[in-house]
Structures are given as C-alpha cells and as structure tokens.
Design an enzyme around this catalytic site. Structure first.
Site, PDB file in Angstrom:
ATOM      1  N   GLY A 287       0.828  -1.203   0.000  1.00  0.00           N
ATOM      2  CA  GLY A 287       0.000   0.000   0.000  1.00  0.00           C
ATOM      3  C   GLY A 287       0.866   1.258   0.000  1.00  0.00           C
TER       4      GLY A 287
ATOM      5  CG  HIS B 226       3.588   1.337  -5.369  1.00  0.00           C
ATOM      6  ND1 HIS B 226       3.740   2.358  -4.459  1.00  0.00           N
ATOM      7  CD2 HIS B 226       4.148   0.235  -4.799  1.00  0.00           C
ATOM      8  CE1 HIS B 226       4.361   1.893  -3.382  1.00  0.00           C
ATOM      9  NE2 HIS B 226       4.630   0.617  -3.561  1.00  0.00           N
TER      10      HIS B 226
ATOM     11  CB  SER C 281      10.862   5.834  -0.911  1.00  0.00           C
ATOM     12  OG  SER C 281      10.647   5.333   0.388  1.00  0.00           O
TER      13      SER C 281
END
Ligand code: PAF
Length: 250
Positions: free
Chosen positions: A12, A18, A165
């Site tokens: 998540g 992502h 990040s």
C-alpha cells in the site's frame, strides 16, 4: 478472457513508482491483480509496522485508475491461514539491507510465497528500487522452479532525482536536499568516489555504500561484468536506499 495474471504485490501507500509497476503489468495481461498487505514478518520493529501508512480507499482508487483490475487487501489470516512455514533468504538475506534489518528478507520471501500460492500469477512485477529484494526473489523463483516470471521495472525518480519511496513523505525540504546526495553519489565511477561524495553531506549518515556484481550480489571484483552501486543511509531518522548501474568509464 485470458487467465494469465500479472501480479503487483505491494504494502500500500501507493506512489507513482507503484503505478509504473501496474502499467507494466497491463502490458503483460488484461488481468492485473494488485495486493495490499502490510506484512508483519518483514518488519523488525513493531513501531515501524504500526506507523506504516494505510489508506485502502485511496490506494484502491489509484490502483484502479492505473489499470489494476483487482485490488486484493487480505487479512493476516487469509495470507497465513496455517502455522507459518518460514522461507530463508540464506546468507544474502543477512548482507547489506539484511544487516540492518535482520530477518527482513526471510519475511519477504515467506509472504511472496503465500501471495503467489493464492494469486497464481504468470508474472510478478517488482521495482528495481529494492534491488536486493528483487535479486533474492528472482533467485528463489529460479532455484525452486516457481512457475512465475519476475519482471523488473526501473526506479521512478522525482524531477530532482530522489527515488520515489513512501518514506520520502517524512522528509522536510531541508532533509530532502540532504537526501539528494545519494543520487549524486550513485553517479560516481568508483566506491571511493561514492563514499567521498556521501561524506560531503553532513545531513546524511551512511549505512553502506558498495559496488556489487548484479549477477551474484557479491562485492564486485575485476571479473564483474555488470556493476551496480548500492547505497543506504539515514537522513534525520529516515532510512533511505537507492541503487544505479555503475558508470563504466573506469
Ligand atoms: O516491496 C514491497 O512492497 C514488499 O516487500 C512486498 C514485495 C510487497 C512483500 O511484502
């Protein structure tokens, strides 16, 4: 409809890195499964586990917009229905990241094994940002003949070069300036130069800086064909890692 599944495992706190993994998955299959599971086994400190950012609704919306066809956020019991059979990452699991984060890679392999068993993907997509994780997963898949193809996606960076990040959100603008030393250091052409660049930044506390052989993940030597710089360290209490292929004009 194709039964080929391209799988993006995550914890998540989705960011643009992502979303790149999802886009890559979409090129491989119309069925893209994204998992969101904050895996307790890969956290050494319970405070880190407790403070890990969780936003299921926001993550689901982002994942779907990027092309995920299924977002799966299992409970602990769904992932670990029985007594946990731990998978060992071996000696490499204790080096570099594993030195600071004891047991971390065993936890990663253990959860990846369980997630693969449920999702049964043909492809699984991992970012190069966690290069040691990528290497360990690839090696485990190869050694155990797991029928999943591991696809690596290059690290996504902000305009200033900082690797994306979820931890970057904890950096102040001042910290961020300090963190950029990592990117500068990774553009060096030797380990000495890398360490010297890092030492110039008082806001950065070095954990390790090495040049490794991409094919073995051991420290590079004169025989090494593919070299990669790997760096980890702390900026104001936030641990950051990054890596880049080494420039070759040595
Ligand atoms: O890279 C991550 O987010 C995690 O280590 C992973 C692969 C989802 C396993 O929990």
């Amino acid at each position: 409809m194709s039964d080929v599944v391209a799988f993006v495992p995550t914890m998540g706190a989705l960011h643009a890195g992502h979303l790149e993994l999802i886009k890559r998955a979409r090129l491989l299959s119309p069925n893209v499964v994204l998992s969101i599971f904050v895996n307790p086994l890969q956290f050494e400190k319970s405070a880190d586990l407790d403070s890990y950012p969780r936003d299921l609704a926001g993550d689901t919306a982002k994942a779907r917009a990027a092309g995920a066809t299924k977002v799966w956020a299992p409970t602990y019991e769904e992932v670990y229905p029985e007594e946990i059979v731990k998978i060992s990452a071996g000696e490499l699991g204790a080096l570099f990241e594993g030195r600071e984060r004891v047991g971390h890679f065993d936890g990663v392999l253990t959860v990846v094994n369980r997630l693969f068993a449920v999702v049964k993907p043909s492809y699984a997509i991992f970012g190069e940002k966690d290069f040691q994780q990528l290497f360990i997963v690839k090696r485990w898949v190869k050694e155990n003949q797991i029928p999943v193809e591991i696809i690596a996606v290059p690290t996504v960076r902000d305009g200033d070069g900082l690797a994306l990040s979820s931890r970057n959100a904890r950096l102040t603008p001042e910290d961020r300036k300090s963190a950029l030393v990592i990117n500068r250091a990774l553009r060096a052409s030797s380990r000495d130069e890398m360490v010297a660049v890092l030492a110039e930044e008082p806001g950065f506390k070095l954990d390790y800086a090495e040049i490794i052989d991409e094919e073995s993940f051991q420290i590079a030597d004169s025989e090494t064909r593919l070299r990669r710089g790997i760096v980890a360290g702390w900026v104001n209490g936030v641990r950051l890692i990054d890596n880049m292929p080494l420039r070759t004009e040595e």
